[in-house]
Enzyme design. Structure first.
Site, PDB file in Angstrom:
ATOM      1  CG  ASP A  26       1.578 -26.273  30.345  1.00 19.90           C
ATOM      2  OD1 ASP A  26       0.928 -26.993  31.114  1.00 19.90           O
ATOM      3  OD2 ASP A  26       1.926 -26.644  29.205  1.00 19.90           O
ATOM      4  CG  ASP A  77      -1.522 -28.315  28.802  1.00 22.13           C
ATOM      5  OD1 ASP A  77      -0.580 -28.038  28.041  1.00 22.13           O
ATOM      6  OD2 ASP A  77      -1.357 -28.717  29.977  1.00 22.13           O
ATOM      7  CG  ASP A 100       1.432 -25.901  25.588  1.00 21.12           C
ATOM      8  OD1 ASP A 100       2.148 -24.955  25.213  1.00 21.12           O
ATOM      9  OD2 ASP A 100       1.876 -26.905  26.163  1.00 21.12           O
TER      10      ASP A 100
HETATM   11  N1  CTP Z   1       1.720 -33.350  24.898  1.00 26.97           N
HETATM   12  C1  CTP Z   1       1.785 -33.739  23.580  1.00 26.97           C
HETATM   13  N2  CTP Z   1       2.726 -33.208  22.764  1.00 26.97           N
HETATM   14  C2  CTP Z   1       3.590 -32.291  23.225  1.00 26.97           C
HETATM   15  C3  CTP Z   1       3.523 -31.871  24.553  1.00 26.97           C
HETATM   16  C4  CTP Z   1       2.561 -32.429  25.374  1.00 26.97           C
HETATM   17  O1  CTP Z   1       1.007 -34.581  23.174  1.00 26.97           O
HETATM   18  N3  CTP Z   1       4.490 -31.787  22.409  1.00 26.97           N
HETATM   19  C5  CTP Z   1       0.695 -33.921  25.758  1.00 26.97           C
HETATM   20  C6  CTP Z   1       1.312 -34.796  26.820  1.00 26.97           C
HETATM   21  O2  CTP Z   1       1.308 -36.139  26.455  1.00 26.97           O
HETATM   22  C7  CTP Z   1       0.412 -34.560  27.981  1.00 26.97           C
HETATM   23  C8  CTP Z   1      -0.287 -33.248  27.741  1.00 26.97           C
HETATM   24  O3  CTP Z   1       0.037 -32.887  26.433  1.00 26.97           O
HETATM   25  O4  CTP Z   1      -0.559 -35.554  27.984  1.00 26.97           O
HETATM   26  C9  CTP Z   1       0.085 -32.200  28.715  1.00 26.97           C
HETATM   27  O5  CTP Z   1       1.475 -32.013  28.721  1.00 26.97           O
HETATM   28  P1  CTP Z   1       2.203 -31.040  29.721  1.00 26.97           P
HETATM   29  O6  CTP Z   1       1.539 -29.720  29.740  1.00 26.97           O
HETATM   30  O7  CTP Z   1       3.642 -31.056  29.383  1.00 26.97           O
HETATM   31  O8  CTP Z   1       2.090 -31.787  31.114  1.00 26.97           O
HETATM   32  P2  CTP Z   1       0.937 -31.812  32.206  1.00 26.97           P
HETATM   33  O9  CTP Z   1       0.572 -33.214  32.386  1.00 26.97           O
HETATM   34  O10 CTP Z   1      -0.156 -30.858  31.857  1.00 26.97           O
HETATM   35  O11 CTP Z   1       1.686 -31.353  33.516  1.00 26.97           O
HETATM   36  P3  CTP Z   1       1.917 -29.846  34.021  1.00 26.97           P
HETATM   37  O12 CTP Z   1       0.910 -29.638  35.082  1.00 26.97           O
HETATM   38  O13 CTP Z   1       3.311 -29.830  34.518  1.00 26.97           O
HETATM   39  O14 CTP Z   1       1.729 -28.936  32.853  1.00 26.97           O
HETATM   40 MN    MN Z   2       0.260 -28.909  31.280  1.00 26.79          MN
HETATM   41 MN    MN Z   3       1.563 -28.311  28.011  1.00 34.25          MN
END
Ligand code: CTP
Ligand code: MN
Ligand code: MN
Length: 506
Positions: free
Chosen positions: A332, A334, A430
């Site tokens: 995703d 962020d 997000d």
């Molecule tokens: N996070 C959070 N609360 C959530 C979801 C995520 O605090 N409900 C934080 C996680 O701790 C993480 C960050 O948001 O540090 C990013 O989460 P995520 O997008 O799920 O993972 P990524 O590390 O960005 O991996 P990816 O590349 O798969 O998105």
């Molecule tokens: Mn992410």
């Molecule tokens: Mn995320």
């Protein structure tokens, strides 16, 4: 019967090697032998030394930096390394550029040949690679936030196996077991070398017995039957398929599995009840499970930056999560939004979302209001317990519709996704908003990795009596909040060395 009383032997000082025999000139100056007295014994060592010298070999003490060939009888490579170190040889190193460690067979063959014979594999003593590294280089730190974990590392096959086990445990609701595998994998990611022997794990933190077994299988057979069994199991595959639907967690997936559902088509056939989020997830299943590439993430960040800036001059949008850690692709995008004037950011997100919606940029979104006001009024107890949970920022989980040409992004009002596809792609985005006083905490908290974050909070609590979350750092004994203007300052408060985002891939 009682065991024999064991007399504790004091380590014996090896006798100094007598000086070179004047009667026998050195014939092989490029070869300098050292005989390991341990297990050989002083008498035999003296005998072999005389023999070697009589044949024109040079023999010196362990301390000598000239030693090229170390000869031992009945010791393992590791024992020889230890003995050499104990006897003042500091020329041994982990990369093997020190002297050759040889079995007595090389010596006897050389003596009968009357010259140093070629070193063959059978003559060499095996050393557990990097044994010294682990001893000398100090241990790998126990908390992920004390280690540097780059994106690419040297133990991918092992960490993938362990992460499969972690995922399987998670699918079973065994969070403790899952965390065990996750932590073991994380330690391997931080190693500067590729593990080749299971002995190299001794001294490493967080590697439990089960993880060790998996690693051993992988090292010995190139694969783990247990991991393969998991990967091929019906339950694991089905759980994976279902949890990859946006909005579907382990509980839901597990229930569907119990009900006998196995495929995405089954969900339709059985008219499984899906909430709005899950419906959108199912509809865009293929796109949402195609990795998001960095240019796509940057294009979306730019769209949002421009809108934010227009709606509220000075507002900034930062790409966080995996992309900030240097990942080239992710599941995703962020985004963290803030404004330099405290409080100005309030309400901005709903305006941004409203504008994106009006331009048909959003295929789905669900927002949540800032609940921090309420949070601040809670008891201190609550504050600490929420440290491990969710933060309370204004935020939005969405599915963004990105035009196929990053840079020239268009919502494409009302456009149907053509069968040929490719004109746009559904991407999970997000959004999170933080007031500028909390920005460094939000930045640190949302950059991840999840395991890095988990250990940051665990370290804060267990080692520093502080609670850290994406809003603040609170000292439980002094009962004060510690402010910070940057991520660096937060690390400083915690007495941690600063780890840049690219090295938080724990
Ligand atoms: N996070 C959070 N609360 C959530 C979801 C995520 O605090 N409900 C934080 C996680 O701790 C993480 C960050 O948001 O540090 C990013 O989460 P995520 O997008 O799920 O993972 P990524 O590390 O960005 O991996 P990816 O590349 O798969 O998105
Ligand atoms: Mn992410
Ligand atoms: Mn995320």
């Amino acid at each position: 019967m009682l065991p024999h009383p064991v007399k504790k032997k004091r380590p014996r000082e090896p006798k100094p090697t007598p000086p070179a025999d004047p009667g026998h000139p050195v014939r092989f100056p490029e070869v300098v032998l050292c005989l390991v007295e341990k297990r050989m014994g002083a008498t035999r060592k003296a005998f072999l030394t005389t023999l070697a010298r009589s044949k024109g070999f040079c023999v010196e003490d362990a301390k000598s930096e000239r030693v090229t060939h170390v000869v031992s009888e009945g010791n393992s490579g590791d024992e020889v390394v230890k003995w050499l170190k104990r006897n003042g040889n500091c020329y041994m190193d982990a990369v093997g550029s020190g002297p050759a460690l040889l079995d007595l067979s090389w010596f006897t063959e050389s003596m009968s040949a009357g010259r140093p014979v070629e070193i063959k594999r059978k003559h060499c003593l095996e050393v557990t690679a990097h044994a010294e590294k682990l001893e000398g280089d100090s241990q790998v730190a126990a908390y992920a936030c004390q280690r540097r974990t780059p994106l690419t590392h040297n133990n991918a096959a092992l960490t993938e196996a362990l992460e499969t086990m972690a995922e399987e445990a998670h699918f079973c609701g065994s969070e403790v077991r899952s965390l065990g595998f996750t932590r073991a994998a994380s330690v391997l990611k931080a190693l500067s070398w590729a593990v080749r022997r299971v002995q190299e794990l001794s001294g490493l933190p967080c590697i439990g017995e089960h993880s060790k077994r998996i690693i051993q299988e992988m090292l010995e057979d190139g694969m783990s039957a247990e991991v393969e069994g998991v990967r091929q199991s019906d339950r694991y595959q089905t759980m994976k398929l279902f949890t990859k639907i946006f909005g579907v967690g382990v509980k839901t997936a597990s229930r569907w599995y119990q009900e006998g559902l196995r495929t995405l088509a089954d969900l339709q056939v059985h008219r499984t009840k899906l909430n709005k989020e899950q419906q959108a997830g199912l509809l865009h299943y293929k796109d949402l499970n195609t990795p998001v590439e960095r240019p796509e993430a940057e294009a979306i960040a730019q769209v949002v930056q421009e809108v934010a800036e227009q709606l509220l001059p000075g507002a900034s949008v930062t790409l966080i999560g995996g992309f900030r850690r240097g990942k080239r692709s992710g599941h995703d995008v962020d985004l963290l939004i803030t404004h330099p004037a405290e409080g100005q950011e309030a309400g901005l997100l709903s305006k941004i979302i409203g504008w994106l919606e009006s331009q048909d940029f959003l295929l789905y979104h669900s927002s949540r209001r800032n609940t921090f006001q309420y949070f601040e009024e809670e008891e201190e107890q609550e504050i600490s317990s929420s440290a491990s949970g969710m933060d309370r920022f204004e935020r939005c989980l969405s599915i963004f519709r990105l035009g196929n040409c990053p840079g020239a992004v268009q919502g494409g009002a009302g456009a149907q996704k053509p069968g040929a596809s490719g004109s746009w792609k559904a991407i999970r985005v997000d959004f999170v908003v933080a007031p500028c006083s909390q920005f460094p905490f939000a930045l640190l908290g949302w950059t991840g990795s999840k395991n890095f974050e988990r250990d940051l909070r665990r370290f804060s609590k267990q080692e520093k009596k502080m609670t850290l979350n994406s809003h603040s750092l609170y000292h439980m004994e002094q009962k004060t909040f510690l402010s910070a203007a940057s991520e660096e300052e937060i690390f400083q408060h915690l007495g941690l060395e600063y780890i840049p985002p690219e090295e938080r891939n724990a």
